[in-house]
Design an enzyme around this catalytic site. Structure first.
Site, mmCIF file in Angstrom:
data_model
loop_
_atom_site.group_PDB
_atom_site.id
_atom_site.type_symbol
_atom_site.label_atom_id
_atom_site.label_comp_id
_atom_site.label_asym_id
_atom_site.label_seq_id
_atom_site.Cartn_x
_atom_site.Cartn_y
_atom_site.Cartn_z
ATOM 1 N N SER A 72 0.790 -1.237 0.000
ATOM 2 C CA SER A 72 0.000 0.000 0.000
ATOM 3 C C SER A 72 0.818 1.282 0.000
ATOM 4 O O SER A 72 0.245 2.374 -0.106
ATOM 5 C CB SER A 72 -0.951 0.011 1.202
ATOM 6 O OG SER A 72 -2.080 -0.792 0.944
ATOM 7 N N LYS A 75 0.192 3.765 -2.775
ATOM 8 C CA LYS A 75 -0.809 4.833 -2.761
ATOM 9 C C LYS A 75 -0.192 6.227 -2.781
ATOM 10 O O LYS A 75 -0.842 7.192 -3.201
ATOM 11 C CB LYS A 75 -1.743 4.663 -1.558
ATOM 12 C CG LYS A 75 -2.616 3.417 -1.627
ATOM 13 C CD LYS A 75 -3.563 3.313 -0.435
ATOM 14 C CE LYS A 75 -4.517 2.123 -0.554
ATOM 15 N NZ LYS A 75 -3.876 0.826 -0.331
ATOM 16 N N SER A 136 -5.858 3.725 4.359
ATOM 17 C CA SER A 136 -5.310 2.898 3.289
ATOM 18 C C SER A 136 -6.412 2.159 2.529
ATOM 19 O O SER A 136 -6.275 0.986 2.168
ATOM 20 C CB SER A 136 -4.303 1.879 3.861
ATOM 21 O OG SER A 136 -3.483 1.361 2.841
#
Length: 439
Positions: A72, A75, A136
């Site tokens: 993640s 991102k 997230s």
């Protein structure tokens, strides 16, 4: 269940996190005296790096160029593109984004980090942005990607182009959120294995974080939020708790490290990752940990390793600051061509800060002048030049520095200007100099 998990995390982090003293900064040359100083990091992770947030000066590195899954932390690249779209006017914060069936399916997966998104329903860009950074939320960032580029795959194309522009040489990118190709379902690629996921190096992640903070520093206003509601007052209301446990008041926080970002990343292949940033005494650094231990959801290892790196930097380095208008050894003057005076005084056009080890001195910082091509003649500054005009860069380096700066360079470039006008010599002076040069 989430509250119980957070309570357990707090107990474990309180017992396992180590501490190291840091002091307040002082002006110009900022020193960091420590009550207990470690001269090494002994990083327990596959890779890691610590850099200055402005210049990208590398202060610590372990396997920095090894490409690994980033999960993640992906991102941050997606958010870079979202902020770019907002700044250009392509997206507006109050603009509504309608959720597709494929994105809603991802958002409904409770085994992943998500906020509930309903197919056919619309949510503001701001709400999706906050959910992406704080919680997230995978579905949220995929929705933003489609809003920016028109489709998930078109957004991946933009991500790849941006990564290349930022100098992320090892980046392998397949989706906006960092899940595996199988986990994103129909948003993935049919010609790829289900286990395929985004990967790049700690150095690349640091380049991304440096670029993001330098261009869009407002991202910190969101990454520092510990808790926030998504869709408060509706049946889908979700209390989002930041996965960055190093934020003030959370379980892995440390009072002498002022952490306000940036992003975690976790997967089976990636282990526990974290891109952190701290600002102590107006000296901001960025750290990246790749593949720390992840024995359970309550394992704080990534934050322990981040704390090691941050404390190491603040305990073992001091900063030397140069304000715009000052001169640096090696770039105080420049030779001129066809000017009244044979040299011209120069100075930095921007502020700059460099880190030196506590046993080094400011005079270890030197510079070399690099003139703009259109102002250069035979390696000298071509007259005339106006006062305070930028003439090139001062390429600053540090004597004995083995790590250098991001981008595999040993220098950082600072705009250089002349402090006085450089007037052209009259024709008779130029002619006389030409005659003298013959002999």
């Amino acid at each position: 269940m989430k509250r119980l998990r957070k309570f357990i995390v707090g107990l474990i982090a309180a017992v396992t996190l180590t501490t190291g003293g840091l002091s307040a900064a002082t002006p110009a040359v900022t020193a960091h005296a420590a009550t207990s100083t470690s001269s090494t990091v002994n990083l327990k992770a596959k890779a890691g790096i610590a850099v200055d947030a402005k210049t990208g000066q590398i202060l610590y590195e372990k396997n920095g160029s090894q490409a690994l899954p980033v999960a993640s932390m992906t991102k941050l690249l997606s958010i870079h593109l979202v902020l770019q779209a907002v700044h250009s006017g392509k997206l507006k914060w109050d603009q509504k984004v309608t959720i597709s069936k494929d994105i809603a399916k991802i958002a409904k997966n409770t085994n992943l980090s998500n906020v509930p998104l309903r197919a056919g329903h619309s949510y503001t860009v701001k709400a999706l942005y906050q959910a992406s950074l704080i919680y997230s939320a995978n579905g949220a960032v995929e929705a933003l990607g489609s809003a920016v580029a028109g489709s998930p795959h078109a957004f991946v194309t933009q991500m790849r182009a941006t990564a290349k522009k930022l100098g992320m040489t090892d980046a392998k990118i397949y989706n906006a959120c960092g899940l595996t190709n199988k986990q994103v379902g129909n948003l993935g690629y049919s010609n790829l294995a289900g286990s395929t996921e985004n990967a790049w190096s700690a150095e690349d992640q640091a380049k991304l974080a440096v670029a993001l903070l330098n261009k869009y520093p407002e991202v910190l206003n969101t990454t520092k939020i510990t808790k926030m509601w998504f869709e408060k007052g509706t049946n889908d209301a979700t209390k989002m708790e930041n996965w960055n446990w190093m934020l003030k008041g959370l379980s892995a926080s440390y009072s002498k490290l002022h952490v306000d970002g940036l992003k975690t990343g976790t997967s089976d292949a990636a282990g526990a990752n974290f891109t952190g940033t701290a600002n102590n005494g107006n000296n901001r650094i960025i750290t990246v940990v790749l593949h720390a231990a992840h024995k359970s959801e309550t394992d704080p290892s990534r934050f322990q390793q981040t704390q090691k790196m941050m404390s190491y930097v603040y305990n073992n380095f001091k900063t030397v600051s140069y304000q715009a208008g000052t001169s640096v050894k090696g770039a105080k003057t420049v030779t001129t061509h066809d000017a009244k005076e044979k040299t011209a005084k120069t100075a930095l056009a921007d502020d700059v800060k460099l880190w030196i080890r506590n046993d080094q001195v400011a005079s270890n910082v030197t510079a070399k002048t690099q003139l703009k091509r259109n102002l250069s003649q035979k390696g000298a500054l071509e007259a005339p030049v106006a006062k305070n005009q930028q003439i090139g860069t001062a390429n600053l380096s540090l004597k004995g520095d083995q790590l250098g700066f991001l981008g595999n360079t040993k220098v950082t470039k600072v705009p250089l200007k002349v402090t006085q006008s450089v007037e052209k010599a009259n024709v008779f002076v130029r002619l006389w100099r030409s005659i003298v040069a013959l002999f």
